[in-house]
Design a protein around this motif. Structure first.
Motif, PDB file in Angstrom:
ATOM      1  N   PRO A 194      -2.449   0.304   7.636  1.00 30.18           N
ATOM      2  CA  PRO A 194      -2.343   1.762   7.702  1.00 30.18           C
ATOM      3  C   PRO A 194      -3.270   2.411   6.683  1.00 30.18           C
ATOM      4  N   LYS A 195      -3.666   3.636   6.976  1.00 37.05           N
ATOM      5  CA  LYS A 195      -4.455   4.364   5.975  1.00 37.05           C
ATOM      6  C   LYS A 195      -3.611   4.545   4.719  1.00 37.05           C
ATOM      7  N   ALA A 196      -4.234   4.402   3.593  1.00 26.14           N
ATOM      8  CA  ALA A 196      -3.491   4.537   2.334  1.00 26.14           C
ATOM      9  C   ALA A 196      -3.370   6.014   1.980  1.00 26.14           C
ATOM     10  N   PRO A 197      -2.189   6.431   1.497  1.00 27.37           N
ATOM     11  CA  PRO A 197      -2.081   7.816   1.025  1.00 27.37           C
ATOM     12  C   PRO A 197      -3.080   8.045  -0.112  1.00 27.37           C
ATOM     13  N   LEU A 198      -3.506   9.278  -0.235  1.00 31.90           N
ATOM     14  CA  LEU A 198      -4.535   9.592  -1.234  1.00 31.90           C
ATOM     15  C   LEU A 198      -4.087   9.261  -2.661  1.00 31.90           C
ATOM     16  N   GLY A 199      -2.772   9.329  -2.874  1.00 34.49           N
ATOM     17  CA  GLY A 199      -2.237   9.022  -4.208  1.00 34.49           C
ATOM     18  C   GLY A 199      -2.411   7.560  -4.601  1.00 34.49           C
ATOM     19  N   THR A 200      -2.857   6.724  -3.685  1.00 32.87           N
ATOM     20  CA  THR A 200      -3.182   5.348  -4.035  1.00 32.87           C
ATOM     21  C   THR A 200      -4.387   5.318  -4.969  1.00 32.87           C
ATOM     22  N   VAL A 201      -5.249   6.305  -4.802  1.00 33.81           N
ATOM     23  CA  VAL A 201      -6.497   6.266  -5.566  1.00 33.81           C
ATOM     24  C   VAL A 201      -6.729   7.509  -6.427  1.00 33.81           C
ATOM     25  N   LEU A 202      -5.971   8.572  -6.181  1.00 31.31           N
ATOM     26  CA  LEU A 202      -6.185   9.782  -6.985  1.00 31.31           C
ATOM     27  C   LEU A 202      -4.871  10.292  -7.540  1.00 31.31           C
ATOM     28  N   LEU A 203      -4.880  10.712  -8.784  1.00 34.46           N
ATOM     29  CA  LEU A 203      -3.681  11.284  -9.394  1.00 34.46           C
ATOM     30  C   LEU A 203      -3.392  12.659  -8.787  1.00 34.46           C
ATOM     31  N   HIS A 205      -1.438  13.143  -5.955  1.00 28.82           N
ATOM     32  CA  HIS A 205      -1.250  13.104  -4.498  1.00 28.82           C
ATOM     33  C   HIS A 205      -0.137  12.115  -4.151  1.00 28.82           C
ATOM     34  N   PRO A 206       0.418  12.214  -2.929  1.00 29.20           N
ATOM     35  CA  PRO A 206       1.516  11.301  -2.552  1.00 29.20           C
ATOM     36  C   PRO A 206       1.082   9.841  -2.593  1.00 29.20           C
ATOM     37  N   THR A 207       1.999   8.988  -3.046  1.00 30.70           N
ATOM     38  CA  THR A 207       1.680   7.559  -3.159  1.00 30.70           C
ATOM     39  C   THR A 207       2.251   6.802  -1.960  1.00 30.70           C
ATOM     40  N   ASN A 208       1.995   5.500  -1.955  1.00 31.92           N
ATOM     41  CA  ASN A 208       2.495   4.684  -0.862  1.00 31.92           C
ATOM     42  C   ASN A 208       3.992   4.426  -0.981  1.00 31.92           C
ATOM     43  N   LEU A 209       4.517   4.526  -2.186  1.00 32.35           N
ATOM     44  CA  LEU A 209       5.954   4.335  -2.371  1.00 32.35           C
ATOM     45  C   LEU A 209       6.604   5.700  -2.137  1.00 32.35           C
ATOM     46  N   GLU A 210       7.325   5.797  -1.045  1.00 32.55           N
ATOM     47  CA  GLU A 210       7.806   7.099  -0.576  1.00 32.55           C
ATOM     48  C   GLU A 210       8.596   7.844  -1.652  1.00 32.55           C
ATOM     49  N   GLY A 211       8.178   9.073  -1.892  1.00 31.67           N
ATOM     50  CA  GLY A 211       8.893   9.920  -2.846  1.00 31.67           C
ATOM     51  C   GLY A 211       8.457   9.731  -4.290  1.00 31.67           C
ATOM     52  N   LEU A 212       7.733   8.653  -4.575  1.00 29.64           N
ATOM     53  CA  LEU A 212       7.322   8.394  -5.961  1.00 29.64           C
ATOM     54  C   LEU A 212       5.979   9.047  -6.262  1.00 29.64           C
ATOM     55  N   THR A 213       5.898   9.666  -7.424  1.00 32.63           N
ATOM     56  CA  THR A 213       4.617  10.231  -7.845  1.00 32.63           C
ATOM     57  C   THR A 213       4.309   9.740  -9.250  1.00 32.63           C
ATOM     58  N   TRP A 214       3.044   9.569  -9.520  1.00 35.31           N
ATOM     59  CA  TRP A 214       2.639   9.146 -10.864  1.00 35.31           C
ATOM     60  C   TRP A 214       2.426  10.393 -11.722  1.00 35.31           C
ATOM     61  N   ARG A 215       2.667  10.247 -12.999  1.00 36.78           N
ATOM     62  CA  ARG A 215       2.522  11.374 -13.929  1.00 36.78           C
ATOM     63  C   ARG A 215       1.048  11.773 -14.025  1.00 36.78           C
ATOM     64  N   VAL A 216       0.810  13.070 -13.928  1.00 31.66           N
ATOM     65  CA  VAL A 216      -0.561  13.580 -14.024  1.00 31.66           C
ATOM     66  C   VAL A 216      -0.736  14.190 -15.412  1.00 31.66           C
ATOM     67  N   PRO A 217      -1.630  13.638 -16.229  1.00 33.46           N
ATOM     68  CA  PRO A 217      -1.844  14.224 -17.560  1.00 33.46           C
ATOM     69  C   PRO A 217      -2.227  15.700 -17.446  1.00 33.46           C
ATOM     70  N   GLN A 218      -1.623  16.478 -18.304  1.00 35.39           N
ATOM     71  CA  GLN A 218      -1.859  17.923 -18.280  1.00 35.39           C
ATOM     72  C   GLN A 218      -2.827  18.329 -19.389  1.00 35.39           C
ATOM     73  N   PRO A 219      -3.582  19.395 -19.259  1.00 38.13           N
ATOM     74  CA  PRO A 219      -3.543  20.335 -18.145  1.00 38.13           C
ATOM     75  C   PRO A 219      -4.046  19.699 -16.847  1.00 38.13           C
ATOM     76  N   ALA A 220      -3.689  20.344 -15.741  1.00 38.39           N
ATOM     77  CA  ALA A 220      -3.994  19.757 -14.433  1.00 38.39           C
ATOM     78  C   ALA A 220      -5.483  19.471 -14.280  1.00 38.39           C
ATOM     79  N   GLU A 221      -6.314  20.321 -14.872  1.00 42.48           N
ATOM     80  CA  GLU A 221      -7.761  20.093 -14.711  1.00 42.48           C
ATOM     81  C   GLU A 221      -8.211  18.783 -15.359  1.00 42.48           C
ATOM     82  N   LEU A 222      -7.410  18.277 -16.308  1.00 41.13           N
ATOM     83  CA  LEU A 222      -7.745  16.989 -16.916  1.00 41.13           C
ATOM     84  C   LEU A 222      -7.310  15.826 -16.018  1.00 41.13           C
ATOM     85  N   GLY A 223      -6.068  15.889 -15.546  1.00 43.26           N
ATOM     86  CA  GLY A 223      -5.537  14.725 -14.845  1.00 43.26           C
ATOM     87  C   GLY A 223      -5.736  14.714 -13.347  1.00 43.26           C
TER      88      GLY A 223
END
Lengths: 477, 239
Positions: A194-203, A205-223
């Protein structure tokens, strides 16, 4: 959402027409000058090479230039502590602190890494130059180092893509990368994954593990839209690998089930697939072992599609480890351990969740099988070091690169039939304990023992690949 | 064989066994040592190892202090587990790498003791992915639990939070314990001075001050070295 123009180009592009790659390993000299350098790199002002983005418009750039920052690099730039605290532990601790998890023990241990990786706290920024010709690498390097107050060059590593995308052990590489949701698939290879969700490679965005998100360093423009890279200098013992294939072939020639593995006359078909005339039986067995260790014949044909012989017409990406594909490919084969695709695994939710973008380039001279290194031969001196400069890119080093390395490559936890064994090609193997099972059509197996460590780590670093917005942010601190 | 011990030696050996000395040591001497010699809390879980056998049947001893420290708080915790028990067990089954897990109330703590295979962070991450939503209800009853819930959106922080509440596992050998202390202090090489085993009792006292609860040793295993899936496969249970 995201714009390709905001991403660094090496995340989603392979730069396949630029075979020469040089890594500049840099240390911040003066914080303010380094920040200025970063700000200039976004647009290529003041002689600083311009960062290549994911959208290069109408005209392909002559050379490409990308950067990754270590945690120490972010600190050296004066990134606010509130932002630094939001980076994940594995990145903060750095690759050397995670050595045991990654199998970097024994001769691969960080204590044995040469400079500059023996001083990980000094490795701040790794800049990568991609070009068609070596001279272009020199030009871009000179521009990158013009401001001596910004960065000090600690060392370089350089690689070259061999013709046909062949790497040192003789396999075809660079065959496939994950396809991502929302990203145009320019290669359009058929692929059962299957196509990988964008969160597989970019902070962010949704990940492959449903409902799980990785922490994005703030400010948003940094992470946001940044990602992580495990840069690895992996030395390959090609002489040892080829010797082992000889040893395994000799062992198999004497094995009572040899004809089940290689029916009489089948060597001809293998020879045809590899374009080798008159392939001998021992040579065919060597190729069978090489194919099984990897999960692909050396021409790239997946065993899951063609277990008997290489097939030039086989699709290189459209296969899975279910049904016949499950039986054809060894459970412990390298590519299956790295990515079990849809095959049955112990961690039922982990299928497709540990995928990585892989960008690798060989370093060192090609191995010449007609003239192998022999320490006893006068004039051979020391064998030149050769290996792979690898980049393993994913939005979570812990959930992807480390999870794959620790539980799958080095423990074989994903399948009870391989638990307790290491990856046969890249694992931390010891001839006294290593084993690998070759599957037979009858359902039986032949166990190959006694292979050494073919790949050892000679350096590396975890880096953050910031978006263009993030580079601007860091430049404006 | 005649003893070489003099009167003074015997006195010195005897003093620590007296109640007076133990009281003075607990109230005065240990706090004084602790102020002079800063000892950090050692991290929970098994130490990193590249040996296969050390990476299966790993033990997690999770101690989570309840917010409400009373029979009411303990009853809330018991109820939360009871209500979610089926979902938690089904989730653990789907994680695939868990041998055993049980919930225990000890004092005003809700504890989860489990035996799992592979890397700790992978175990907890897969746990969140399968039953994070259910487990949030339990974590909400725990001190500081609100900082890491919902765990699905605080994955990294939740894993760290669990790690901090997992008991330090005192190694089976004294030298490994000293190496754990040195590793925490960032010492790459163990100097002969720090290998001085005569300092072990003092170091152990100070460490147990920093890590109030610990797991002793790596534990007994009836069939060491086998993963959940290997056992299940051998027993024909499917994996």
């Amino acid at each position: 959402m995201f714009k390709l123009a905001d991403l660094q180009g090496n995340i989603l592009r392979g730069y396949t027409n630029k075979p020469h790659v040089r890594y500049l390993i840099l240390e911040v000299v003066e914080r303010s000058a380094a920040r200025r350098w970063l700000a200039d790199s976004v647009s290529g002002r003041n002689c600083v090479p311009q960062i290549t983005s994911g959208d290069w418009g109408e005209k392909k750039p002559d050379t490409c230039f990308n950067i990754g920052l270590t945690y120490e690099g972010l600190r050296a730039l004066g990134t606010p502590s509130a932002s630094l605290k939001m980076f994940p532990n594995e990145f903060v601790e750095g690759m050397t602190a995670r050595a045991v998890k990654l199998g970097d023990v024994g001769r691969s241990a960080p204590e044995n890494w040469p400079a500059p990786f023996n001083e990980p706290k000094r490795v701040h920024l790794i800049a990568t130059i991609y070009a068609e010709k070596v001279e272009q690498l020199d030009v871009v390097q000179e521009r990158a180092l013009t401001d001596v107050k910004a960065f000090k060059l600690l060392d370089t590593r350089e690689g070259y893509n061999f013709p046909g995308d062949v790497v040192h052990f003789g396999y075809r590489d660079n065959i496939t990368q994950p396809r991502f949701e929302g990203v145009p698939d320019s290669q359009r290879h058929p692929d059962r994954q299957p196509k990988a969700p964008l969160g597989t490679v970019l902070l962010g965005h949704p990940t492959n593990l449903e409902g799980l998100t990785w922490r994005v360093p703030q400010p948003a423009e940094l992470g946001h839209n940044g990602t992580f890279n495990a840069f690895r200098v992996l030395k390959q013992d090609v002489t040892g690998f080829e010797k082992y294939l000889d040893q395994a072939a000799s062992y198999l020639l004497e094995h009572p089930q040899r004809d089940e593995l290689l029916p009489p006359g089948a060597e001809e078909k293998i020879g045809q697939g590899l374009s080798i005339e008159g392939l001998s039986r021992p040579a065919a067995l060597r190729e069978i072992v090489a194919a099984n260790l990897c999960g692909r014949w050396r021409d790239g044909t997946p065993l899951a599609l063609s277990a008997d012989a290489p097939d030039p017409n086989a699709d290189l990406t459209d296969f899975d480890y279910v049904g016949v594909g499950d039986a054809r490919c060894p459970h412990g084969a390298h590519i299956r351990r790295c990515n079990p695709r849809g095959g049955q695994i112990v961690q039922r939710i982990a299928n497709n969740s540990r995928r990585l973008v892989r960008r690798g380039v060989p370093y060192g001279p090609p191995y010449d099988p007609a003239n192998p290194y022999d320490p006893a031969k006068p004039g051979d001196g020391d064998e030149p070091e050769r290996g792979l400069l690898g980049n393993f890119i994913g939005a979570s080093l812990g959930a992807q690169f480390e999870a794959m390395s620790c539980d799958w490559l080095n423990l074989g936890l994903q399948d009870p039939r391989i638990t307790g064994s290491n990856d046969p090609i890249s694992g931390t193997n010891d001839p006294d304990t290593s084993w690998f099972d070759l599957p037979l059509k009858s359902g039986g197996k032949i166990r190959l023992p006694g292979f050494p460590e073919f790949v050892s780590t000679r350096g590396g670093a975890y880096t953050f690949l910031p978006s263009l917005k993030a580079i601007r942010f860091l430049g404006s601190l | 064989m005649p003893s070489d011990e003099g009167l003074l030696d015997r006195f010195v050996d005897w003093v620590p066994t007296t109640l007076v000395f133990k009281c003075v040591a607990s109230w005065t001497l240990v706090p004084y040592w602790a102020r002079r010699t800063s000892v950090k809390s050692l991290p929970g879980g098994p130490p990193p190892s590249s040996r296969h056998g050390d990476n299966v049947q790993c033990m997690m001893n999770l101690i989570m202090p309840l917010k409400v420290k009373s029979p009411i708080g303990r009853a809330e915790a018991a109820l939360a587990i009871a209500q979610s028990q089926d979902a938690i067990y089904a989730g653990l089954n789907n994680v695939g790498t868990v041998h055993f897990a049980r919930f225990v109330i000890v004092g005003d703590n809700i504890c989860m003791f489990s035996v799992y295979d592979g890397d700790f962070t992978n175990y907890i991450r897969d746990f969140i992915a399968t039953i994070g939503e259910v487990f949030n209800e339990v974590v909400k009853l725990v001190e500081d639990g609100e900082k890491v819930t919902p765990c699905e959106r605080n994955v990294e922080a939740f894993i760290q939070w669990i790690h901090e509440r997992d008991l330090y596992q005192v190694p089976d050998t004294a030298t490994d314990f000293l190496r754990d202390q040195e590793a925490l202090n960032g010492d790459r090489a163990v100097s002969p001075v720090n290998d001085d085993l005569t300092l072990l009792p003092r170091k152990m006292v100070l460490q147990l001050r920093a890590n109030k609860n610990v797991s002793l040793g790596s534990g007994y295993r009836a069939y060491p070295g086998f993963s959940v899936a290997q056992v299940r496969k051998q027993l024909g249970l499917g994996w």
